[in-house]
Motif scaffolding. Structure first.
Motif, PDB file in Angstrom:
ATOM      1  N   VAL B 118       0.846  -1.200   0.000  1.00  0.00           N
ATOM      2  CA  VAL B 118       0.000   0.000   0.000  1.00  0.00           C
ATOM      3  C   VAL B 118       0.881   1.250   0.000  1.00  0.00           C
ATOM      4  O   VAL B 118       0.663   2.191  -0.779  1.00  0.00           O
ATOM      5  CB  VAL B 118      -0.943   0.012   1.234  1.00  0.00           C
ATOM      6  CG1 VAL B 118      -1.713   1.327   1.307  1.00  0.00           C
ATOM      7  CG2 VAL B 118      -1.913  -1.166   1.172  1.00  0.00           C
ATOM      8  N   PHE B 119       1.899   1.240   0.841  1.00  0.00           N
ATOM      9  CA  PHE B 119       2.795   2.409   0.915  1.00  0.00           C
ATOM     10  C   PHE B 119       3.519   2.626  -0.420  1.00  0.00           C
ATOM     11  O   PHE B 119       3.712   3.761  -0.840  1.00  0.00           O
ATOM     12  CB  PHE B 119       3.815   2.207   2.047  1.00  0.00           C
ATOM     13  CG  PHE B 119       3.638   3.197   3.160  1.00  0.00           C
ATOM     14  CD1 PHE B 119       2.420   3.309   3.809  1.00  0.00           C
ATOM     15  CD2 PHE B 119       4.675   4.020   3.569  1.00  0.00           C
ATOM     16  CE1 PHE B 119       2.237   4.223   4.837  1.00  0.00           C
ATOM     17  CE2 PHE B 119       4.504   4.938   4.595  1.00  0.00           C
ATOM     18  CZ  PHE B 119       3.285   5.036   5.233  1.00  0.00           C
ATOM     19  N   THR B 120       3.925   1.534  -1.029  1.00  0.00           N
ATOM     20  CA  THR B 120       4.629   1.651  -2.316  1.00  0.00           C
ATOM     21  C   THR B 120       3.740   2.351  -3.337  1.00  0.00           C
ATOM     22  O   THR B 120       4.164   3.296  -4.013  1.00  0.00           O
ATOM     23  CB  THR B 120       5.038   0.253  -2.829  1.00  0.00           C
ATOM     24  OG1 THR B 120       5.924  -0.335  -1.880  1.00  0.00           O
ATOM     25  CG2 THR B 120       5.726   0.330  -4.179  1.00  0.00           C
ATOM     26  N   ILE B 121       2.497   1.904  -3.431  1.00  0.00           N
ATOM     27  CA  ILE B 121       1.588   2.504  -4.422  1.00  0.00           C
ATOM     28  C   ILE B 121       1.292   3.962  -4.064  1.00  0.00           C
ATOM     29  O   ILE B 121       1.302   4.847  -4.927  1.00  0.00           O
ATOM     30  CB  ILE B 121       0.276   1.686  -4.516  1.00  0.00           C
ATOM     31  CG1 ILE B 121       0.572   0.278  -5.041  1.00  0.00           C
ATOM     32  CG2 ILE B 121      -0.754   2.387  -5.397  1.00  0.00           C
ATOM     33  CD1 ILE B 121       1.238   0.232  -6.398  1.00  0.00           C
ATOM     34  N   THR B 357      -0.779  -5.697  -8.696  1.00  0.00           N
ATOM     35  CA  THR B 357      -0.776  -4.613  -7.711  1.00  0.00           C
ATOM     36  C   THR B 357       0.574  -3.918  -7.562  1.00  0.00           C
ATOM     37  O   THR B 357       0.653  -2.895  -6.895  1.00  0.00           O
ATOM     38  CB  THR B 357      -1.190  -5.157  -6.334  1.00  0.00           C
ATOM     39  OG1 THR B 357      -0.364  -6.278  -6.015  1.00  0.00           O
ATOM     40  CG2 THR B 357      -2.647  -5.590  -6.333  1.00  0.00           C
ATOM     41  N   LEU B 358       1.607  -4.473  -8.142  1.00  0.00           N
ATOM     42  CA  LEU B 358       2.922  -3.835  -8.059  1.00  0.00           C
ATOM     43  C   LEU B 358       3.554  -3.794  -9.448  1.00  0.00           C
ATOM     44  O   LEU B 358       3.220  -4.615 -10.316  1.00  0.00           O
ATOM     45  CB  LEU B 358       3.842  -4.616  -7.109  1.00  0.00           C
ATOM     46  CG  LEU B 358       3.466  -4.567  -5.624  1.00  0.00           C
ATOM     47  CD1 LEU B 358       4.296  -5.568  -4.831  1.00  0.00           C
ATOM     48  CD2 LEU B 358       3.641  -3.165  -5.054  1.00  0.00           C
ATOM     49  N   ALA B 359       4.478  -2.869  -9.630  1.00  0.00           N
ATOM     50  CA  ALA B 359       5.086  -2.685 -10.963  1.00  0.00           C
ATOM     51  C   ALA B 359       5.673  -3.986 -11.496  1.00  0.00           C
ATOM     52  O   ALA B 359       5.588  -4.277 -12.688  1.00  0.00           O
ATOM     53  CB  ALA B 359       6.168  -1.618 -10.880  1.00  0.00           C
ATOM     54  N   THR B 377      -7.908  -2.775  -8.191  1.00  0.00           N
ATOM     55  CA  THR B 377      -7.840  -2.229  -6.833  1.00  0.00           C
ATOM     56  C   THR B 377      -6.664  -1.264  -6.671  1.00  0.00           C
ATOM     57  O   THR B 377      -6.727  -0.334  -5.868  1.00  0.00           O
ATOM     58  CB  THR B 377      -7.711  -3.357  -5.790  1.00  0.00           C
ATOM     59  OG1 THR B 377      -6.650  -4.218  -6.171  1.00  0.00           O
ATOM     60  CG2 THR B 377      -8.989  -4.154  -5.674  1.00  0.00           C
ATOM     61  N   THR B 378      -5.621  -1.489  -7.450  1.00  0.00           N
ATOM     62  CA  THR B 378      -4.438  -0.617  -7.391  1.00  0.00           C
ATOM     63  C   THR B 378      -4.819   0.840  -7.664  1.00  0.00           C
ATOM     64  O   THR B 378      -4.273   1.761  -7.066  1.00  0.00           O
ATOM     65  CB  THR B 378      -3.401  -1.093  -8.430  1.00  0.00           C
ATOM     66  OG1 THR B 378      -3.251  -2.491  -8.284  1.00  0.00           O
ATOM     67  CG2 THR B 378      -2.075  -0.403  -8.242  1.00  0.00           C
ATOM     68  N   VAL B 379      -5.776   1.005  -8.582  1.00  0.00           N
ATOM     69  CA  VAL B 379      -6.222   2.357  -8.927  1.00  0.00           C
ATOM     70  C   VAL B 379      -6.804   3.033  -7.684  1.00  0.00           C
ATOM     71  O   VAL B 379      -6.488   4.188  -7.369  1.00  0.00           O
ATOM     72  CB  VAL B 379      -7.286   2.295 -10.045  1.00  0.00           C
ATOM     73  CG1 VAL B 379      -7.858   3.671 -10.330  1.00  0.00           C
ATOM     74  CG2 VAL B 379      -6.701   1.671 -11.294  1.00  0.00           C
ATOM     75  N   GLN B 411      -3.656  12.919 -12.025  1.00  0.00           N
ATOM     76  CA  GLN B 411      -2.201  13.064 -11.920  1.00  0.00           C
ATOM     77  C   GLN B 411      -1.597  11.910 -11.129  1.00  0.00           C
ATOM     78  O   GLN B 411      -0.536  11.392 -11.474  1.00  0.00           O
ATOM     79  CB  GLN B 411      -1.838  14.405 -11.266  1.00  0.00           C
ATOM     80  CG  GLN B 411      -0.339  14.701 -11.292  1.00  0.00           C
ATOM     81  CD  GLN B 411       0.232  14.726 -12.708  1.00  0.00           C
ATOM     82  OE1 GLN B 411      -0.277  15.417 -13.588  1.00  0.00           O
ATOM     83  NE2 GLN B 411       1.259  13.910 -12.954  1.00  0.00           N
ATOM     84  N   ARG B 412      -2.297  11.491 -10.066  1.00  0.00           N
ATOM     85  CA  ARG B 412      -1.793  10.342  -9.294  1.00  0.00           C
ATOM     86  C   ARG B 412      -1.698   9.098 -10.189  1.00  0.00           C
ATOM     87  O   ARG B 412      -0.739   8.340 -10.113  1.00  0.00           O
ATOM     88  CB  ARG B 412      -2.743  10.023  -8.129  1.00  0.00           C
ATOM     89  CG  ARG B 412      -2.967  11.143  -7.138  1.00  0.00           C
ATOM     90  CD  ARG B 412      -2.073  11.102  -5.981  1.00  0.00           C
ATOM     91  NE  ARG B 412      -2.263   9.973  -5.088  1.00  0.00           N
ATOM     92  CZ  ARG B 412      -1.643   9.892  -3.906  1.00  0.00           C
ATOM     93  NH1 ARG B 412      -0.845  10.871  -3.504  1.00  0.00           N
ATOM     94  NH2 ARG B 412      -1.809   8.848  -3.123  1.00  0.00           N
ATOM     95  N   LEU B 413      -2.690   8.911 -11.020  1.00  0.00           N
ATOM     96  CA  LEU B 413      -2.694   7.721 -11.880  1.00  0.00           C
ATOM     97  C   LEU B 413      -1.665   7.840 -13.001  1.00  0.00           C
ATOM     98  O   LEU B 413      -1.019   6.856 -13.368  1.00  0.00           O
ATOM     99  CB  LEU B 413      -4.093   7.486 -12.443  1.00  0.00           C
ATOM    100  CG  LEU B 413      -5.164   7.224 -11.371  1.00  0.00           C
ATOM    101  CD1 LEU B 413      -6.544   7.095 -12.006  1.00  0.00           C
ATOM    102  CD2 LEU B 413      -4.847   5.965 -10.566  1.00  0.00           C
ATOM    103  N   VAL B 414      -1.501   9.044 -13.506  1.00  0.00           N
ATOM    104  CA  VAL B 414      -0.447   9.258 -14.511  1.00  0.00           C
ATOM    105  C   VAL B 414       0.910   8.968 -13.876  1.00  0.00           C
ATOM    106  O   VAL B 414       1.780   8.312 -14.478  1.00  0.00           O
ATOM    107  CB  VAL B 414      -0.510  10.702 -15.067  1.00  0.00           C
ATOM    108  CG1 VAL B 414       0.745  11.024 -15.877  1.00  0.00           C
ATOM    109  CG2 VAL B 414      -1.756  10.893 -15.916  1.00  0.00           C
TER     110      VAL B 414
END
Lengths: 426, 464
Positions: B118-121, B357-359, B377-379, B411-414
């Protein structure tokens, strides 16, 4: 004494005291310390060994971490009582198994890994060099050049030649008993290096012949090497500049790491140094550390077995690194097929690293290890650091001797490839 | 003579997703909880006042280089949000200081979404920067699912140096759509062409409908040049060209009228496929297929029937819907490999969703056989949605979106796409690969924990 000196002295003293007190568990196990690979107990046990030169006696876990795999799920067969006297165990290994070239032996199957000037403080670099000299082993410059201050220890310093060629000069190759080509590193396999602008102080820039406070990139790969033949030219180049030097080739652990190893052998390398994906000290993208290249535990048998099958295993030294935290890890790596190990993080932990990973944040490491901040760098006095690292390796030697004596092995060389002495835990 | 190339500016433009800070709007928990025993702290100050002869600068010099004790009340009221867990205060004053992971931090996420994830995202969405840390990897060894896959690297044999900072180009473009195996001149004007996306990631249908979130997704999809899947095509004219509607009986007429470039339908409804492919000959028609034991056979059947793509989905924790659930990496691999065996793979695009959920999951899903992935859910995590419980079930999600400004959300999603794109390039760069399309199904460029463990630890007895 000015206030700055007083402040540095105050905090150095307090840190030293803390490193002494914390392993006693008088104040409990620090809740926020450690992680799955370097658990709080392992960190405190390392502090304790660095203080006393002996194994912890208060029950602190000093053998394994809590990662749930690799070295942490390997143990030793129950072997009852020691079969020979621990003092009779020989821990030395040779770093040149070829018939030609200088014969170099180190008294422990351990030497120090590359950590460059700029990524670490000069004082920590000096502490490592002094410790290597005292023990009779080696430390590596990393690729940040060869500061004048470590020239007095040059008989124990490996000069690293990496893709950025920072600080690689004729004299630094001629100083070196061993020259190490860094093709890749476990912290960021296949990605080259990156020294953030904040760390490129005037001294670092001068050493690397670059501009101050400008990020420095080591490209990947060597653009002069795209084949084993190209690689041999590199080896020949070093041997021409310094015919006495042994050549080590540091690579990461891709799927074909066995083929890379045999290629290095045929190119003339004395040492093939494989650096597993989970290790490293340098700041690196988290995605690289976790996901690129295989852990060292899996790479060692793959390389060892292949070199055996090719009939050249006894002509090249296999050194493993990347996640070697304890004496038990070293012994397990050797039992899996390595001749010896390179360590770096453990040396940092010996002088107070908490494995927090904030090496690149702000002014750098809070205890003066991975920083070029003038005030923080002074928190590690080279003499103090030397003593801590020597003590750690002394304690590790005791543990290694104990393991070997338990199996009745008189030399660490006899442990190589003895997977039959290991057991797996679920 | 002056050559044209010297007079005309190059039209070449390297693809890059421009990021800019989009700080958290809602407070996130402090990762660390730092506290001092106040009586001991006071005693220490008195002691140091004597020791340093009331030299205020020395006495009050703090053990924290991040400013945790830089407030008016120093250690008596530490600035907890500044603590990075370096532990120096504990090292210096173990009898006074305590640093631990905060309870709020430990409560983040659910059984699948760890607090670290969660923190990473959150941080990727906020900063647009790749997470970088020193001193090696700190997590568990290997594991299940994507954690049990390592990607390859190449020591010397690679074509270029690129990476995020490199000069040469690594393509992350993928095509969505069916690629004909031969040219049919009779249908050359009717066959839908493939659609290219610059990153192998689309937005999947979100578990919760919220208009502001929906808007943020639309804006981000437009800016990045990707697509978003949605059940609701009744709004968002601005983003219509980026929309992939999921068509059902209720929305069929509207879909036929609006003629989107890509549509999805429930794979159980073969009648819908016929209607869509007949009425929208220029659209790419993708079947949404839940991953089960029989999905590989079903995928072959759908490919033979002529669908242009398969959107394979697992639950939000990346587990498929088999009786004995498997990780999406396993089930996608199975589908991919059967399609290859049957000679059908290049005729359909595979989109994999659920548990991405992660890169690192993007290249790993592609290695397992997907062409691209969908994120869900990542969004919502990136947009600081609240976890209310287990998010696993697609029908009873427990992620509550907050009230957001769509521009901030976009912007967060970009940023998230930018950071994931950069990390994908790092992975491809390490492998010496110049095109993400080459990675598809290339199991040989990966290493599996389970396989390596058996190979490398062969001959080591189990402890009794």
């Amino acid at each position: 004494m000015g206030n700055l000196e007083l402040i540095v002295e105050k905090h150095s003293e307090r840190i030293h005291h803390g490193l002494e007190v914390l392993p006693t568990l008088r104040h409990g196990l620090p809740a926020g310390l450690g992680n799955k690979r370097w658990t709080a107990e392992l960190i405190l046990a390392t502090y304790e060994m660095a203080l006393t030169g002996d194994l912890p006696k208060n029950g602190l876990e000093y053998k394994i971490g809590d990662s749930g795999g690799g070295f942490d799920v390997l143990g030793w067969k129950n072997n009852g009582f020691p079969k020979i006297d621990e003092d009779d165990v020989d821990l030395s290994i040779s770093l040149n198994k070829r018939e030609v070239g200088k014969k170099i032996e180190i008294p422990l199957p351990i030497y120090g890994g590359g950590m460059s000037f700029g990524s670490i403080s000069l004082n920590f670099m000096l502490a490592r060099a002094r410790a290597a000299k005292k023990i009779g082993t080696y430390t590596s410059t990393g690729e940040g050049g060869y500061p004048d201050a470590i020239v007095p220890y040059r008989d124990h310093v490996i000069t690293q030649v990496a893709t950025g060629m920072f600080g690689v000069r004729e004299e630094t190759i001629q100083y070196a008993p061993i020259v190490e080509f860094k093709y890749a590193q476990g912290a960021k396999p296949g990605l080259g290096g990156h020294l953030l602008a904040d760390k490129v102080t005037s001294e670092v820039a001068k050493m690397r012949e670059s501009s101050m406070f400008t990020s420095l990139y080591s490209p990947f790969p060597f653009h002069s090497v795209y084949s084993v033949e190209d690689h041999k030219k590199h080896v020949d180049w070093i041997k021409t500049v310094n015919p006495r030097a042994l050549v080590s080739v540091k690579v990461s652990t891709p799927t074909d790491v066995d083929m890379v190893a045999i290629g290095s052998y045929y190119a003339g390398a004395n040492i093939i140094h494989i650096d597993g994906g989970y290790g490293g000290t340098g700041a690196a993208p988290e995605i690289a550390k976790k996901n690129i290249a295989m852990p060292i535990e899996y790479a060692i048998p793959k390389v060892h077995d292949y070199l055996m099958s090719e009939g050249v295993r006894d002509q090249i030294v296999l050194i493993a690194s990347g996640g070697i935290r304890t004496a038990d890890d070293i012994a397990k790596a050797i039992a899996l097929g390595a001749d010896g190990c390179v360590v770096a993080t453990a040396e940092a932990v010996a002088v107070g690293c908490t494995h927090c990973g904030n090496c690149e944040r702000g002014r750098g490491c809070q205890v003066g290890i991975t920083t070029t901040d003038p005030e923080l760098s002074r928190l590690i006095e080279p003499e103090w650091g030397e003593t801590r690292i020597v003590n750690l390796f002394t304690a590790w030697s005791k543990r290694l001797r104990s393991i070997l004596a338990g199996f009745g092995l008189e030399s660490v060389r006899d442990l190589r490839g003895r997977k039959d002495l290991l057991v797996r835990y679920k | 003579m002056v050559l044209d190339s010297e007079t005309k500016p190059s039209k070449y433009e390297r693809f890059r997703i421009e990021t800019e800070p989009a700080p958290h709007v809602f407070q996130i928990p402090n990762r660390f909880d730092v506290s001092a025993r106040k009586v001991r702290l006071a005693a220490m100050l008195v002691h140091e006042a004597f020791e340093f002869k009331l030299n205020k600068e020395v006495v009050l010099s703090r053990p924290c280089i991040y400013g945790v004790f830089g407030g008016h009340f120093g250690g008596f009221k530490p600035l907890k949000h500044k603590c990075v867990g370096c532990m120096r205060c504990v090292q210096e004053y173990p009898h006074i200081m305590t640093v631990k992971q905060s309870d709020e931090y430990k409560r983040l996420g659910d059984s699948f979404w760890t607090p670290e994830a969660v923190f990473t995202i959150l941080n990727e969405a906020s900063t647009g920067k790749i997470p970088v840390k020193g001193m090696g990897y700190k997590g568990a060894f290997g594991g299940e699912g994507f954690d049990g896959i390592w990607t390859d690297m190449s020591e010397i044999v690679r074509p270029t140096r690129d990476g995020v900072y490199g000069r040469e180009y690594i393509s992350t473009c993928v095509d969505i759509g069916r690629k004909p195996t031969s040219v049919d001149f009779g249908r050359i004007d009717q066959s839908p062409s493939t659609v290219e996306v610059p990153v192998p990631i689309i937005f999947d249908d979100l578990p919760a409908f919220d208009f502001d979130v929906w808007n943020a997704v639309g804006k981000a999809a437009r800016k990045v040049g990707t697509f978003f899947v949605t059940h609701d095509q009744t709004r968002g004219e601005d983003y219509r060209e980026r929309m992939i509607p999921i068509v059902d009986d209720n929305s069929l007429d509207e879909t036929l009228e609006k003629r989107p470039s890509i549509v999805e339908y429930d794979s159980e409804r073969s009648d819908l496929f016929e209607k869509l492919s007949d009425s929208l000959p220029s659209s790419i028609v993708i079947a949404r297929v839940p991953l089960r034991e029989d999905t590989a056979d079903r995928a072959c059947k759908l490919a033979r029937e002529g669908v242009h793509g398969l959107h394979l989905y697992a639950d939000y924790h990346g587990q498929d819907y088999s009786g004995d659930p498997r990780h999406i990496s396993e089930s996608v691999k199975e589908v991919h490999q059967l399609l290859v065996k049957e000679g059908l793979r290049d005729q359909v695009t595979i989109i994999a969703s659920g548990g991405i959920t992660l890169a690192e999951h993007v290249p790993k899903a592609i290695i397992c056989g997907a062409d691209l992935v969908g994120i869900d859910t990542t969004v919502l995590v990136a947009l600081q949605a609240e976890f209310l419980g287990e998010t696993r079930d697609r029908n009873s999600y427990k992620l509550r979106p907050r009230k957001i400004d769509p521009a901030w959300g976009a912007q967060r999603l970009v940023n998230l796409f930018g950071v994931w794109h950069d990390q994908l390039i790092e992975i491809l760069s390490a492998m010496g690969m110049r095109d993400v399309r080459r990675l598809r199904g290339d199991i040989g460029r990966s290493m599996m924990d389970a396989e390596l463990r058996e190979q490398s630890f062969k001959g080591i007895a189990w402890a009794t």
